[in-house]
Design an enzyme around this catalytic site. Structure first.
Site: not given
Ligand SMILES: NC(=O)c1ccc[n+]([C@@H]2O[C@H](COP(=O)([O-])OP(=O)(O)OC[C@H]3O[C@@H](n4cnc5c(N)ncnc54)[C@H](O)[C@@H]3O)[C@@H](O)[C@H]2O)c1
Length: 406
Positions: A201, A255
Site C-alpha cells: 500500500k 495518501c
Molecule cells: N481518504 C482516502 O482517500 C484514503 C484512501 C485510501 C486509504 N486511506 C486510509 O484510510 C484511513 C482512514 O482515512 P479517512 O480518510 O477515512 O480518515 P477520516 O479522518 O475521514 O476518518 C476517520 C474516522 O475515524 C474516527 N475515529 C478515529 N479514531 C477512532 C476511534 N478510536 N474510535 C472510533 N472512531 C475513531 C474519526 O472520528 C473519523 O470519523 C487512513 O489510514 C488513510 O490513510 C484513505
C-alpha cells in the site's frame, strides 16, 4: 456481524457497501456529531453515488453508534498521519481503536486494520497492544491488514471494481476475510502476509508521489528554458514503456502527500529519491506562488487583492481539503508577505480561509487574475465566464489563447 470502526472517507463507504451486499454491519465512530448526522439519515461528505448507497444500506439494516460492538469481526479505518518531525507513522489512532475493540471483542475475533500503515506497524505497535491486554494472538485474536485503494471522487465504483490485498498470519483467516470483502468486491483479492500487505500500500502511493514529483520537476525545467511540458509529456507517453503523470500545483490529501513519508521516517538512509520527491511536491505551491507574482508583474496587476485562487480542495469534485496545495500556498504567502488573495471553491460551503467567496460570479467580479488550483467540473463548464481575465492554469485544462501555465 461486522463492526466498522471509524466512519470517515474510507470507513463509511466500506460499511455501506458491506451492508448493501447482505453483511450485518454496525458502524462505530467516537465522533458523536457524525453518528448523529448518520442516524438522522444524512451522509457526512459529498461523493458520487454515496447517497444512493447510503439508502440501500439503511434499507438493509445498517446501524450507527458511538459504542464498540461485541462481535467476531472488526474493520478499523481510523486516521494514520505522520509525525512532521520524525516523518514516522503516528499509529496512536489505530492503537486506541484496537484497545477499545479488545474490551468488547469475542474470543477468536478478527481485527482487520484497513487504515494505511507503514511496514512493520502491526509488529511494532498492534501485536504488543493485543498481548499487553492479555490476549493470545492466533487464538483469542487474529490480526489482518486489508489496505484500501479507492480514490475520492470515484469511491463507489472503485470499491466494487478495484483489486484488493489482504495480509494475514494465517491463510485460513485471510480467506475468511477475503470472503467478507468478496460480498461486494468484483476485483481480484490477493491474500499474502501482513508486512507485505503493509508495504504494498505504501509503495503504491510512493510510486505515484515520485512520478508526480518527476512531472513537477519537468515543468520547472521546461518553464526555465521555454519548452511546453504538456506537449513533451504527451509525446513521451506515446513510448510504449513510458507513463509520466501530469505536473500540478502540489500534492494533497490523506495518501500521496503522507504515506511516502513513512518510508523516509523508517529508512532515512535508504530513501534519497523518495525524500527528494516529497520535498519537490511540497515546494510546488511555493513555486506556483512565484509564478503568480511573475504573471502579475507581466500584466501590471499591482495588488494580490485582484487575484483569485479557484479551488480549496486537494483534488477535483470532492470536498476534502486535507493538505491541499491551496491551503499550503496560502500558509506560505502569509509567512512571507501581507497579501489578500481571494479564494473560492464550489465544494466548500463553510468559511475556512480569509477572503473566501461562495459564489463563482461574485468571485470573478472582484478579480483580474484567476489561478486554477483545482480542476473541478464547474470551472470547465464555465470557461466563458473567465474570458478577458489573466489565467494561470495549473492543470492544463483550459484551451484558450494567452493562458499561462506553471
Ligand atoms: N481518504 C482516502 O482517500 C484514503 C484512501 C485510501 C486509504 N486511506 C486510509 O484510510 C484511513 C482512514 O482515512 P479517512 O480518510 O477515512 O480518515 P477520516 O479522518 O475521514 O476518518 C476517520 C474516522 O475515524 C474516527 N475515529 C478515529 N479514531 C477512532 C476511534 N478510536 N474510535 C472510533 N472512531 C475513531 C474519526 O472520528 C473519523 O470519523 C487512513 O489510514 C488513510 O490513510 C484513505
Amino acid at each position: 456481524m461486522v463492526n466498522v470502526i471509524g466512519l470517515g472517507y474510507i470507513g463509511l463507504p466500506t460499511a455501506l457497501m458491506l451492508a448493501s451486499h447482505g453483511v450485518d454491519v454496525v458502524g462505530t465512530d467516537y465522533n458523536i456529531e457524525l453518528v448523529k448526522t448518520l442516524n438522522e439519515g444524512h451522509t457526512t461528505f459529498k461523493e458520487k453515488g454515496l447517497d444512493d448507497l447510503f439508502q440501500d444500506a439503511l434499507q438493509s439494516g445498517i446501524t450507527f453508534s458511538t459504542d464498540y460492538q461485541a462481535t467476531d469481526m472488526y474493520i478499523i479505518s481510523v486516521p494514520t498521519p505522520y509525525d512532521k518531525f520524525s516523518k514516522k507513522i503516528d499509529a496512536s489512532y489505530v492503537i486506541k481503536a484496537v484497545e477499545s475493540v479488545l474490551k468488547v471483542a469475542t474470543k477468536g475475533a478478527i481485527i482487520v486494520i484497513e487504515s494505511t500503515v507503514s511496514p512493520g506497524t502491526m509488529e511494532k505497535f498492534i501485536r504488543p497492544t493485543v498481548l499487553n491486554a492479555g490476549y493470545e494472538l492466533g487464538s483469542d485474536i487474529h490480526l489482518v491488514h486489508a489496505p484500501e485503494r479507492i480514490i475520492p471522487g470515484n469511491m463507489v465504483y472503485e470499491l466494487l471494481h478495484n483489486n484488493r490485498t489482504i495480509g494475514a498470519d494465517d491463510e485460513f483467516i485471510g480467506n475468511k476475510v477475503k470472503n467478507i470483502y468478496s460480498s461486494f468486491c468484483q476485483g481480484e483479492i490477493t491474500v499474502t502476509d501482513i508486512k507485505t500487505a503493509e508495504m504494498t500500500k505504501v509503495v503504491e502511493n510512493t510510486f505515484r508521489a515520485v512520478n508526480i514529483a518527476f512531472a513537477n520537476e519537468l515543468a520547472r525545467i521546461c518553464r526555465h528554458d521555454n519548452m511546453d511540458v504538456y506537449e513533451i509529456i504527451k509525446i513521451c507517453n506515446m513510448h510504449p514503456r513510458v507513463n509520466i503523470l501530469q505536473p500540478g500545483p502540489g500534492v494533497g490529501g490523506h495518501c500521496i502527500s503522507v504515506d511516502p513519508w513513512f518510508l523516509v521516517g523508517d529508512y532515512p538512509s535508504l530513501t534519497n529519491v523518495i525524500n527528494q520527491s516529497m520535498k519537490t511536491n511540497d515546494t510546488q505551491p511555493d513555486y506556483v506562488l512565484n509564478r503568480i507574482y511573475e504573471i502579475m508583474n507581466e500584466n501590471d496587476i499591482k495588488d494580490t487583492k485582484r487575484v483569485g485562487l479557484y479551488g480549496l480542495t486537494y483534488k477535483e469534485n470532492v470536498d476534502d481539503m486535507r493538505e491541499s496545495p491551496t491551503l499550503q500556498l496560502l500558509e506560505s504567502q502569509h509567512k512571507h508577505l501581507a497579501s489578500e488573495l481571494k479564494v473560492y471553491d464550489p465544494f466548500i460551503s463553510s468559511d475556512v480561509v480569509e477572503y473566501q467567496y461562495h459564489d463563482l460570479d461574485e468571485f470573478l467580479k472582484d478579480i483580474d487574475m484567476i489561478v486554477i488550483m483545482v480542476k473541478h467540473d464547474e470551472i470547465k463548464q464555465n470557461l466563458d465566464k473567465i474570458k478577458g481575465k489573466v489565467v494561470l492554469d495549473c492543470h492544463n485544462i483550459i484551451n484558450l489563447p494567452d493562458v499561462y501555465h506553471i
